[in-house]
Write a protein that holds these residues in place. Structure first.
Motif, PDB file in Angstrom:
ATOM      1  N   ALA A 128      -3.341   3.015 -12.666  1.00 38.87           N
ATOM      2  CA  ALA A 128      -3.449   4.195 -13.525  1.00 38.87           C
ATOM      3  C   ALA A 128      -2.326   5.185 -13.285  1.00 38.87           C
ATOM      4  O   ALA A 128      -2.052   6.032 -14.151  1.00 38.87           O
ATOM      5  CB  ALA A 128      -4.805   4.870 -13.304  1.00 38.87           C
ATOM      6  N   THR A 129      -1.670   5.125 -12.131  1.00 38.73           N
ATOM      7  CA  THR A 129      -0.572   6.049 -11.805  1.00 38.73           C
ATOM      8  C   THR A 129       0.809   5.497 -12.142  1.00 38.73           C
ATOM      9  O   THR A 129       1.798   6.192 -11.906  1.00 38.73           O
ATOM     10  CB  THR A 129      -0.623   6.405 -10.310  1.00 38.73           C
ATOM     11  OG1 THR A 129      -0.427   5.199  -9.541  1.00 38.73           O
ATOM     12  CG2 THR A 129      -1.963   7.021  -9.938  1.00 38.73           C
ATOM     13  N   ASP A 139      -2.783   1.461  -7.452  1.00 40.20           N
ATOM     14  CA  ASP A 139      -3.532   2.106  -8.544  1.00 40.20           C
ATOM     15  C   ASP A 139      -2.717   2.007  -9.820  1.00 40.20           C
ATOM     16  O   ASP A 139      -1.783   2.788 -10.038  1.00 40.20           O
ATOM     17  CB  ASP A 139      -3.803   3.569  -8.181  1.00 40.20           C
ATOM     18  CG  ASP A 139      -4.730   4.241  -9.183  1.00 40.20           C
ATOM     19  OD1 ASP A 139      -5.225   3.554 -10.094  1.00 40.20           O
ATOM     20  OD2 ASP A 139      -4.957   5.469  -9.059  1.00 40.20           O
ATOM     21  N   ASP A 182       0.823  -1.216   0.000  1.00 40.50           N
ATOM     22  CA  ASP A 182       0.000   0.000   0.000  1.00 40.50           C
ATOM     23  C   ASP A 182       0.855   1.263   0.000  1.00 40.50           C
ATOM     24  O   ASP A 182       0.404   2.323   0.441  1.00 40.50           O
ATOM     25  CB  ASP A 182      -0.923   0.012   1.219  1.00 40.50           C
ATOM     26  CG  ASP A 182      -0.165  -0.096   2.529  1.00 40.50           C
ATOM     27  OD1 ASP A 182       1.058  -0.355   2.490  1.00 40.50           O
ATOM     28  OD2 ASP A 182      -0.787   0.069   3.602  1.00 40.50           O
ATOM     29  N   VAL A 229       1.204   5.271  -6.944  1.00 41.00           N
ATOM     30  CA  VAL A 229       0.471   4.482  -5.950  1.00 41.00           C
ATOM     31  C   VAL A 229       0.570   3.020  -6.336  1.00 41.00           C
ATOM     32  O   VAL A 229       0.219   2.635  -7.463  1.00 41.00           O
ATOM     33  CB  VAL A 229      -0.995   4.943  -5.861  1.00 41.00           C
ATOM     34  CG1 VAL A 229      -1.720   4.190  -4.752  1.00 41.00           C
ATOM     35  CG2 VAL A 229      -1.073   6.447  -5.620  1.00 41.00           C
TER      36      VAL A 229
END
Length: 469
Positions: free
Chosen positions: A217-218, A215, A186, A212
């Protein structure tokens, strides 16, 4: 310890070995009030031959292991140690003495390591700070002993998720050391600040966009990607993103840091395997390396070096289960330190004596029973200890044919299989039977075999199953 017939379970049993010439009281007194020149012993261990990788690099692994002392209420300097495996997803704190151990890792199909240093953590110590100081002193001893001359590859230090990897890399940045460690799934890192456009006013930012772990997408496009086929884990996919750093705050190890906190850039590697040997669902492993701009070859070398870190767990198991590191009931932490360095010295002697116990079997020969091996072959094939192999268990009952008149001799059917458990309240033996008993063993049972129905015997409490081959 090396001359005992089996695992070390107590100092009293260890004092009964033929090579020990004193009583167990003197052994306890030696641990309580004896002297061990730890500084000289550290230099001697650092000068021993050490394992290296194919390119000549030293790989060091650091980890914490605990000597649990929950019942020693009068022993000082105990710390609540987090224990694993005592329940499903439970981490129970147990009082004990935590030790930071540094080992040199080997390559190939072997779980041997070379322990080089052991240091006990005192109450209030930070694991990253203590390990950094311990690693610094060890690297200086290795350089002094000639283990790392100028021009050799930098020493790789591998740690697990319990350490603050960027902090450890920052504290060791002036040494020829690279740090590789696992990070929490995390975690959140920051990218480098993009170039400032002309005409933009205001204070320039210190951190770029977020990265992240949870995530995708990052993440963006990785700087390196590799696909490797392994024997145990199937296909291993590794992706690397360079020049990522954590956003530090004035907490934990950075409390005493004055002014602006540093930017510690590194490379993040995400490892995803196809399957695990245990059959569990594999989860991605996030690694952080203190270097930057890693290529495909270097990415594969790094995640494979991290998997070798788990060899230190086998060393801890040998310390505790075979050499009896945590068996003595020692009261003071100073005595525990003396016993710990004795254990480390014994393991070093075992490691240096490995060529004397090489396995001489040909590749197509099957391994034989450990009871028929010589002590050297038994040590090489069935364990790391050079102790004598255990003796064959003696048969309690005779293998001779039943005499005439015995109930088993009158049965024409095959012998019946008997599953017997001693009764909770065995019938008391008479004095005459106890004297005439040829094998006076406790809870001796006399079972009459015959064609009886399946079920527990009312007199002996044993279960007799007829017609079972």
């Amino acid at each position: 310890m090396l001359c005992a017939d089996g695992p070390v379970r107590s100092l009293v049993e260890l004092s009964l070995v033929g090579e020990h010439r004193r009583g167990h009281g003197a052994l306890y007194d030696a641990l309580s009030a004896g002297r061990v020149d730890v500084a000289r012993l550290r230099r001697a261990v650092a000068a021993m031959p050490l394992p290296r990788t194919a390119d000549g690099r030293l790989v060091l692994a650091a980890d914490l292991t605990c000597w649990l002392r929950p019942s020693a209420h009068t022993s000082p300097q105990r710390i609540l140690c987090h224990t694993y495996g005592r329940g499903k997803d439970q981490h129970i704190p147990v009082p004990g003495w935590p030790y930071s151990v540094i080992c040199a890792l080997e390559t190939g199909r072997s779980s041997w390591t070379a322990p080089l240093d052991a240091l006990r953590l005192a109450p209030g110590d930070d694991a990253a700070t203590v390990t950094a100081r311990q690693m610094r002193e060890l690297v200086e001893r290795l350089i002094t002993a000639g283990q790392w001359p100028d021009g050799d590859p930098e020493i790789l230090v591998v740690v697990d998720a319990g350490y603050d990897v960027p902090c450890l890399a920052f504290l060791l940045q002036d040494l020829p050391v690279q740090v590789l460690g696992r990070m929490r799934s995390d975690g959140v890192l920051r990218r480098a600040v993009p170039s400032r456009e002309p005409g933009v006013r205001g204070r320039p930012p210190r951190h770029g966009g977020e990265f992240v772990f949870g995530d995708p997408a990052t993440w963006g496009t990785p700087d390196a990607r590799t696909v490797t086929t392994t024997r145990l884990y199937g296909t291993a996919n590794a992706r690397a993103w360079s020049r990522l750093h954590p956003r530090l705050t004035h907490h934990s190890a950075w409390t005493s840091q004055l002014g602006a906190l540093p930017l510690i850039e590194g490379t993040v590697i995400r490892l995803q395997v196809e399957h695990l040997p245990s059959g569990a669902t594999p989860k991605p492993v996030w690694l952080w390396w203190s270097g930057t701009d890693a290529g495909e070859t270097e990415v594969d070398t790094l995640w494979q070096a991290f998997l070798r870190r788990f060899d230190i767990e086998h060393t801890f198991r040998l310390f505790k289960q075979t050499l009896g590191w945590t068996c003595p009931k020692i009261r003071t932490p100073e005595a525990a330190d003396r016993w710990t360095w004795l254990i480390l010295s014994v393991f070093t002697q075992l490691r240096l004596a490995r060529p004397l116990a090489a396995d001489l079997r040909r590749p197509w020969e099957k391994p034989t029973s450990p009871y028929r091996l010589t002590p050297h072959e038994s040590a090489a094939t069935f364990g790391a200890s050079a102790r004598r192999p255990p003796a064959q268990p003696k048969h309690r009952n005779s293998r001779s044919r039943a005499q005439d008149g015995h109930p088993a001799a009158r049965t024409a059917s095959p012998p019946h299989a008997t599953t017997c458990t001693p009764s909770a309240n065995p019938a008391p033996q008479s004095d005459e039977r106890r004297i005439n008993d040829p094998t006076p063993t406790p809870h001796r049972l006399k079972i009459k075999l015959g064609r009886t129905r399946s079920g527990p015997n009312r007199r002996t409490g044993c279960r007799v199953d007829p017609w079972v081959d």
